[in-house]
Design a protein around this motif. Sequence first.
Motif, PDB file in Angstrom:
ATOM      1  N   PRO A  22      -5.987  -7.084  -9.493  1.00  0.00           N
ATOM      2  CA  PRO A  22      -4.540  -6.842  -9.400  1.00  0.00           C
ATOM      3  C   PRO A  22      -4.126  -6.623  -7.951  1.00  0.00           C
ATOM      4  O   PRO A  22      -4.663  -5.769  -7.270  1.00  0.00           O
ATOM      5  N   LEU A  23      -3.189  -7.426  -7.481  1.00  0.00           N
ATOM      6  CA  LEU A  23      -2.703  -7.292  -6.112  1.00  0.00           C
ATOM      7  C   LEU A  23      -1.368  -6.565  -6.057  1.00  0.00           C
ATOM      8  O   LEU A  23      -1.092  -5.845  -5.120  1.00  0.00           O
ATOM      9  N   HIS A  24      -0.536  -6.788  -7.059  1.00  0.00           N
ATOM     10  CA  HIS A  24       0.803  -6.209  -7.073  1.00  0.00           C
ATOM     11  C   HIS A  24       1.115  -5.628  -8.443  1.00  0.00           C
ATOM     12  O   HIS A  24       1.877  -6.222  -9.207  1.00  0.00           O
ATOM     13  N   PRO A  25       0.534  -4.468  -8.787  1.00  0.00           N
ATOM     14  CA  PRO A  25       0.902  -3.859 -10.064  1.00  0.00           C
ATOM     15  C   PRO A  25       2.417  -3.668 -10.087  1.00  0.00           C
ATOM     16  O   PRO A  25       3.013  -3.238  -9.106  1.00  0.00           O
ATOM     17  N   ASP A  26       3.040  -4.025 -11.180  1.00  0.00           N
ATOM     18  CA  ASP A  26       4.496  -3.991 -11.240  1.00  0.00           C
ATOM     19  C   ASP A  26       4.947  -3.501 -12.599  1.00  0.00           C
ATOM     20  O   ASP A  26       4.299  -3.752 -13.603  1.00  0.00           O
ATOM     21  N   ARG A  27       6.053  -2.819 -12.615  1.00  0.00           N
ATOM     22  CA  ARG A  27       6.638  -2.318 -13.849  1.00  0.00           C
ATOM     23  C   ARG A  27       7.911  -3.115 -14.100  1.00  0.00           C
ATOM     24  O   ARG A  27       8.866  -3.038 -13.348  1.00  0.00           O
ATOM     25  N   THR A  28       7.915  -3.896 -15.173  1.00  0.00           N
ATOM     26  CA  THR A  28       9.050  -4.752 -15.477  1.00  0.00           C
ATOM     27  C   THR A  28      10.079  -4.050 -16.339  1.00  0.00           C
ATOM     28  O   THR A  28      11.271  -4.238 -16.176  1.00  0.00           O
ATOM     29  N   ALA A  29       9.624  -3.234 -17.278  1.00  0.00           N
ATOM     30  CA  ALA A  29      10.560  -2.591 -18.205  1.00  0.00           C
ATOM     31  C   ALA A  29      10.048  -1.214 -18.585  1.00  0.00           C
ATOM     32  O   ALA A  29       8.851  -0.981 -18.660  1.00  0.00           O
ATOM     33  N   TYR A  33      12.166   0.878 -26.406  1.00  0.00           N
ATOM     34  CA  TYR A  33      12.232  -0.518 -26.824  1.00  0.00           C
ATOM     35  C   TYR A  33      12.724  -1.357 -25.651  1.00  0.00           C
ATOM     36  O   TYR A  33      13.851  -1.826 -25.635  1.00  0.00           O
ATOM     37  N   PRO A  34      11.866  -1.537 -24.658  1.00  0.00           N
ATOM     38  CA  PRO A  34      12.301  -2.257 -23.452  1.00  0.00           C
ATOM     39  C   PRO A  34      12.494  -3.746 -23.725  1.00  0.00           C
ATOM     40  O   PRO A  34      11.866  -4.315 -24.612  1.00  0.00           O
ATOM     41  N   SER A  35      13.387  -4.336 -22.977  1.00  0.00           N
ATOM     42  CA  SER A  35      13.591  -5.780 -23.047  1.00  0.00           C
ATOM     43  C   SER A  35      12.859  -6.426 -21.881  1.00  0.00           C
ATOM     44  O   SER A  35      12.944  -5.953 -20.756  1.00  0.00           O
ATOM     45  N   VAL A  36      12.145  -7.480 -22.182  1.00  0.00           N
ATOM     46  CA  VAL A  36      11.442  -8.237 -21.151  1.00  0.00           C
ATOM     47  C   VAL A  36      12.054  -9.628 -21.151  1.00  0.00           C
ATOM     48  O   VAL A  36      12.079 -10.305 -22.175  1.00  0.00           O
ATOM     49  N   TYR A  37      12.554 -10.039 -19.997  1.00  0.00           N
ATOM     50  CA  TYR A  37      13.203 -11.324 -19.865  1.00  0.00           C
ATOM     51  C   TYR A  37      12.287 -12.282 -19.114  1.00  0.00           C
ATOM     52  O   TYR A  37      11.976 -12.049 -17.939  1.00  0.00           O
ATOM     53  N   PRO A  38      11.847 -13.364 -19.771  1.00  0.00           N
ATOM     54  CA  PRO A  38      10.929 -14.310 -19.117  1.00  0.00           C
ATOM     55  C   PRO A  38      11.449 -14.806 -17.770  1.00  0.00           C
ATOM     56  O   PRO A  38      10.671 -14.953 -16.832  1.00  0.00           O
ATOM     57  N   VAL A  53      -1.234 -14.080 -13.670  1.00  0.00           N
ATOM     58  CA  VAL A  53      -0.829 -12.710 -13.983  1.00  0.00           C
ATOM     59  C   VAL A  53      -1.649 -12.183 -15.150  1.00  0.00           C
ATOM     60  O   VAL A  53      -2.179 -12.949 -15.951  1.00  0.00           O
ATOM     61  N   ILE A  54      -1.745 -10.872 -15.197  1.00  0.00           N
ATOM     62  CA  ILE A  54      -2.301 -10.162 -16.339  1.00  0.00           C
ATOM     63  C   ILE A  54      -1.184  -9.251 -16.823  1.00  0.00           C
ATOM     64  O   ILE A  54      -0.712  -8.387 -16.078  1.00  0.00           O
ATOM     65  N   LEU A  55      -0.733  -9.465 -18.044  1.00  0.00           N
ATOM     66  CA  LEU A  55       0.330  -8.658 -18.619  1.00  0.00           C
ATOM     67  C   LEU A  55      -0.290  -7.438 -19.286  1.00  0.00           C
ATOM     68  O   LEU A  55      -1.404  -7.506 -19.806  1.00  0.00           O
ATOM     69  N   ALA A  56       0.423  -6.333 -19.295  1.00  0.00           N
ATOM     70  CA  ALA A  56      -0.069  -5.125 -19.973  1.00  0.00           C
ATOM     71  C   ALA A  56       1.115  -4.277 -20.396  1.00  0.00           C
ATOM     72  O   ALA A  56       2.146  -4.250 -19.726  1.00  0.00           O
ATOM     73  N   HIS A  57       0.961  -3.615 -21.526  1.00  0.00           N
ATOM     74  CA  HIS A  57       1.962  -2.637 -21.957  1.00  0.00           C
ATOM     75  C   HIS A  57       1.294  -1.653 -22.908  1.00  0.00           C
ATOM     76  O   HIS A  57       0.209  -1.910 -23.426  1.00  0.00           O
ATOM     77  N   PHE A  72       4.434 -13.036 -29.972  1.00  0.00           N
ATOM     78  CA  PHE A  72       5.550 -13.934 -29.653  1.00  0.00           C
ATOM     79  C   PHE A  72       5.929 -13.829 -28.178  1.00  0.00           C
ATOM     80  O   PHE A  72       6.107 -14.840 -27.496  1.00  0.00           O
ATOM     81  N   LEU A  73       6.029 -12.590 -27.677  1.00  0.00           N
ATOM     82  CA  LEU A  73       6.384 -12.386 -26.269  1.00  0.00           C
ATOM     83  C   LEU A  73       5.323 -12.998 -25.352  1.00  0.00           C
ATOM     84  O   LEU A  73       5.658 -13.642 -24.352  1.00  0.00           O
ATOM     85  N   THR A  74       4.061 -12.832 -25.693  1.00  0.00           N
ATOM     86  CA  THR A  74       2.985 -13.398 -24.878  1.00  0.00           C
ATOM     87  C   THR A  74       3.117 -14.914 -24.784  1.00  0.00           C
ATOM     88  O   THR A  74       3.028 -15.491 -23.692  1.00  0.00           O
ATOM     89  N   GLN A  75       3.343 -15.566 -25.917  1.00  0.00           N
ATOM     90  CA  GLN A  75       3.476 -17.024 -25.915  1.00  0.00           C
ATOM     91  C   GLN A  75       4.729 -17.464 -25.166  1.00  0.00           C
ATOM     92  O   GLN A  75       4.717 -18.478 -24.451  1.00  0.00           O
ATOM     93  N   THR A  76       5.822 -16.701 -25.301  1.00  0.00           N
ATOM     94  CA  THR A  76       7.059 -17.022 -24.591  1.00  0.00           C
ATOM     95  C   THR A  76       6.856 -16.910 -23.087  1.00  0.00           C
ATOM     96  O   THR A  76       7.251 -17.799 -22.324  1.00  0.00           O
ATOM     97  N   LEU A  77       6.227 -15.815 -22.649  1.00  0.00           N
ATOM     98  CA  LEU A  77       5.967 -15.638 -21.216  1.00  0.00           C
ATOM     99  C   LEU A  77       4.978 -16.676 -20.702  1.00  0.00           C
ATOM    100  O   LEU A  77       5.140 -17.209 -19.603  1.00  0.00           O
ATOM    101  N   LYS A  78       3.976 -16.976 -21.491  1.00  0.00           N
ATOM    102  CA  LYS A  78       2.991 -17.987 -21.088  1.00  0.00           C
ATOM    103  C   LYS A  78       3.679 -19.337 -20.894  1.00  0.00           C
ATOM    104  O   LYS A  78       3.419 -20.038 -19.906  1.00  0.00           O
TER     105      LYS A  78
END
Length: 108
Positions: A22-29, A33-38, A53-57, A72-78
């Motif tokens: 990981p080079l840039h750990p980041d917090r998206t939401a 019930y956070p919303s994640v926008y691709p 990227v490696i996604l995590a929540h 579903f979110l994983t496939q959408t982001l992928k």
Amino acid sequence: MQPPSTPSLGPTPGHRFGRAQPLHPDRTALGRYPSVYPREVAKRELDLHAAAVILAHNHPSGAAEPSRADEFLTQTLKSALGLVDVRVLDHLVVGRGAVVSFAERGLM
């Protein structure tokens, strides 16, 4: 072992991804019930010139089992990130005392 100045995301998944770290750990939401926008995720990864990227929540319930919404979110982001040549290496779901890897389960 990570240098002290590097933010920690917990156990480094580098053993799963060769030299990837990981080079840039980041917090998206944040929030219950956070919303994640691709589009926003893709924009951030392009800003960082990310190749992968490696996604995590976490699941506040403590259960690390991925939900249908997680899948579903994983496939959408992928799909979205694939359009800009950013690979999704894994999606980690963190629960109380457990971490589930989509890659290890063949869900990628």
